[in-house]
Design an enzyme around this catalytic site. Structure first.
Site, mmCIF file in Angstrom:
data_model
loop_
_atom_site.group_PDB
_atom_site.id
_atom_site.type_symbol
_atom_site.label_atom_id
_atom_site.label_comp_id
_atom_site.label_asym_id
_atom_site.label_seq_id
_atom_site.Cartn_x
_atom_site.Cartn_y
_atom_site.Cartn_z
ATOM 1 C CG ASN A 1 -1.869 1.163 1.244
ATOM 2 O OD1 ASN A 1 -1.476 2.304 1.405
ATOM 3 N ND2 ASN A 1 -3.139 0.871 1.039
ATOM 4 C CB ALA B 1 -6.249 1.550 -3.545
ATOM 5 C CD GLU B 2 -5.634 3.381 1.746
ATOM 6 O OE1 GLU B 2 -5.378 3.198 0.527
ATOM 7 O OE2 GLU B 2 -5.148 4.289 2.410
ATOM 8 C CG ASN B 3 -10.219 3.278 -3.580
ATOM 9 O OD1 ASN B 3 -9.136 2.683 -3.469
ATOM 10 N ND2 ASN B 3 -10.533 3.938 -4.655
ATOM 11 N N GLY B 4 -10.561 -0.241 -2.336
ATOM 12 C CA GLY B 4 -10.994 -1.528 -2.857
ATOM 13 C C GLY B 4 -10.363 -1.952 -4.166
#
Lengths: 230, 220, 230, 220
Positions: free
Chosen positions: D26, D49-52
């Protein structure tokens, strides 16, 4: 097939990761979606004293039931064992310990383990001794809840329709059931798959289990049991 | 349940009347599985299965079964247009979030207060609760289909359940081969009578008191 | 298009379900995946004193940021407001209360609300005053955890690529983000969609949000803001 | 960070050396976003990425951006073969379950014990933690890329952080324009030196004591 991530292995190599006394979590619901070749590998290699975690104990000759029926499990955590009379007998005879968890809560506990959540609170079966056992409670906003702790396993075994070499998985119809949850909860996850397709050939929007969670991919030899309805 | 096909279908047909357009309904095994056969054509109802199907259709023809398309009991089903698959957490999420409008299930005993006991016979049968507790506690309406009495002739509708409860005060309606009961804050109310049974006969085979609705419907 | 389940409605009819002071949960991440037409509807109808729950406060002219920037929210629950300086100013001026939750835990709290789990336990930010606030703790196995309670809303608004008349949804690439979670958490859920397709034309294996969770479907007029990178 | 492109790339290049085949990584905003440019061709790494998104690729050409394919900062990206999309709970599940091998991020301060302070300047900037806490606490390895000093010349590597912590004792490695430090149970260790900086110069601009590795590598 390219094996870019060195995740694609043969059944025999997969079996090298198992040992007696392990905690094994399995995907499937009434045997459907339980990986048949990995189950046979466990049987053929004689692994025993296993702790098995999954939805149910299958049928005597179907799914995880094959392992249970041969007395290889010292403990099960499941939501029911009603479809496998051998499991009931082993429990009654004190040969296998069974911990019951309500079905949806069991699935959530497995998911919690898979996503690194230590526990969930639940109001299911709150006044039922068999559910509560000696579980801790926690009061929030004046209401009492059960602390349902996360479940993880040494190895998770799942069954998928397709995998790419990264271990991205898609499942077939209702054979998905607990598989995507179990896939996340293993310290190591081995996916038995019906088909391996090239990297980039699965639509990224349609992948159910990201390959991140999958350590090894084993080609399936197919279901070799008779279904209960057959 | 040791009940003739005709009687089983009569119970299922009465249960089917409770299903309205647009509902999401979970069916247990046994008589509940007969309910879809009695829905008026064109009813838009989605049948829900705990293993992750929304929109189950009828059993496939023999030889056309798909081993990867089965209901929660492990038996082959089909799907209707608009169906979808999900994992078990989402299937139970629908139940706990109150999105499942109705569950229709069998039982060993039900109390007049709506307590449900359908999962354990101590010392005999301890199969685990499966998804029964979540359905009983969280489905918006719980309908029990069962015999009026057990095989020894003892009432299955009782004052206090003798068997361990699946969930307390959760049953909204009971349909037996003799009558239909609603369970409200005021207790058990008989609303329908299946001919040729009489209210006195029902009373004799019910283990708790009940009131009688103003206009009891008689179903022939 | 057939409207078998009476779920397909116009924007104006969707707006009849909103009122001042409501708790509204919105899908999206940095504006991406936030429903533009529903946002405009909320603005045009003058709804105010809203409590907004979602990943972030968007950008001043993007996503939920449009609602925040015009002072329509009395409170936000979000993981950050860094991309919207107006939100920061409103917070500093005491005009909008902001409750911060770590991003993944916020998503889990929304999911918990969506699947009827009262709370989860968490070890994220356990020693951080801004996270802990006055949150309850619970010790399990000798370890202390935060009780992170479920979040629900009066109305959830989400943005999807396609819907069928039952409200089954699929999302487009990273515009999925929090949408499937938010879709489950609303007491009522309204999906703004780019395309409505006939019942039976979405592959049941590819549906991300089952229509069970969707009450209404509104056709989208499309994104009408400039993206931050444009 | 007021740093020349060349220096930023030197830091990013050194960070890229930490990425091994098969890793899931990440990247934060700023210098970390330059790291992929310095990976050897054929490195099989999946950027998260944290949004998927698992499997982010480089930024698209101008005019080829897709508004529905953006990183956690809201800026357009592309994907590589084998990429997949998921919802945010699963993206963070990967982090908390220990499946994200490494996070590379910027910081305001880091202590010699590995405390990370990168999210709040009290009274000035309170933007919320976003996903920083989860990444700092749960990624298997945390690498901080930052200037050796702030704009006033004060060390950013300190004995005790003065700013509120994002997470305590979580940083494994710090790379600045002057040096590379590892943080172990024995404290801060200087392992690499960027020419032409000297160890004395680094000492003067570091707010806590550090030991020096046996074979300090000098990077030109």
């Amino acid at each position: 097939m390219e094996n870019t991530f060195n995740k694609i292995i043969e059944l025999d190599d997969a079996m090298k990761h198992f040992r007696d006394g392990m905690i094994i979590m399995f995907g499937g619901f009434g045997g459907i979606g339980t990986p048949p070749s990995l189950i046979d590998g466990i049987l053929d290699n004689g692994f025993k004293d296993l702790t098995l975690i999954g939805n149910d104990s299958g049928f005597p000759h179907i799914g995880i039931g094959k392992v249970v029926s041969r007395g290889r499990a010292k403990k099960m955590i499941a939501s029911h064992i009603g479809s496998n009379p051998v499991a009931g007998q082993l429990m009654t005879d004190g040969k296998m310990e069974v911990e019951f968890s309500p079905q949806g809560i069991l699935a959530e506990r497995i998911r919690a383990g898979g996503v690194g959540i230590p526990a969930i609170l639940s109001d299911i079966g709150l006044d039922n001794d068999i559910v509560t056992g000696n579980k801790q409670t926690c009061s929030v906003g004046g209401k009492k809840y059960l602390v349902e702790t996360a479940l993880t396993a040494d190895i998770s075994i799942v069954f998928a329709k397709k995998a790419d070499p990264y271990g991205n998985l898609i499942f077939d119809k209702s054979a998905r059931n607990t598989n995507p949850l179990v896939a996340m909860a293993g310290d190591m996850t081995i996916a038995e798959v019906e088909e391996i397709v090239p990297l980039g050939s699965l639509d990224p929007d349609e992948i159910i289990t990201p390959g991140v969670f999958v350590n090894y991919i084993v080609p399936s030899k197919g279901v070799n049991w008779k279904w209960a309805w057959e | 349940m040791g009940m003739g096909v005709e009687i089983r279908n009569r119970i299922a047909k009465r249960a089917a009347e409770e299903i309205k357009n647009g509902m999401i309904v979970n069916l247990g095994i046994g008589i509940p599985s007969l309910v879809p056969n009695h829905l008026p054509a064109g009813t838009n109802v989605m049948f829900h299965a705990e293993n992750g199907i929304t929109g189950m259709g009828p059993s496939p023809e023999k030889g056309k079964e798909d081993e990867n398309l089965c209901n929660a009991g492990g038996f082959p089903v089909s799907i209707v247009k608009g169906a979808s698959y999900c994992d078990s957490t989402i299937a139970f999420g629908m139940i706990r979030r109150g999105r499942v409008d109705m569950t229709i299930l069998g039982s060993l005993e039900v109390s007049g207060k709506g307590d449900l006991a359908n999962w354990i016979v101590p010392g005999k049968k301890v199969p685990g609760m499966g998804g029964a507790m979540e359905l009983a506690q969280k489905a918006r309406k719980v309908i029990v289909l069962m015999n009026q009495t057990d095989k020894y002739g003892n009432p299955k509708i009782v004052d206090e359940c003798t068997l361990p409860l699946t969930s307390a005060r959760c049953v909204n309606m009971i349909i037996t081969e003799m009558a239909v009961f609603q369970i409200s804050a005021h207790g058990l109310i008989l609303t329908d009578l299946f001919a040729p049974h009489s209210i006195n006969e029902v009373r004799a085979k019910t283990g708790c008191s009940f009131t009688i609705a103003e206009n009891v419907r008689v179903i022939n």
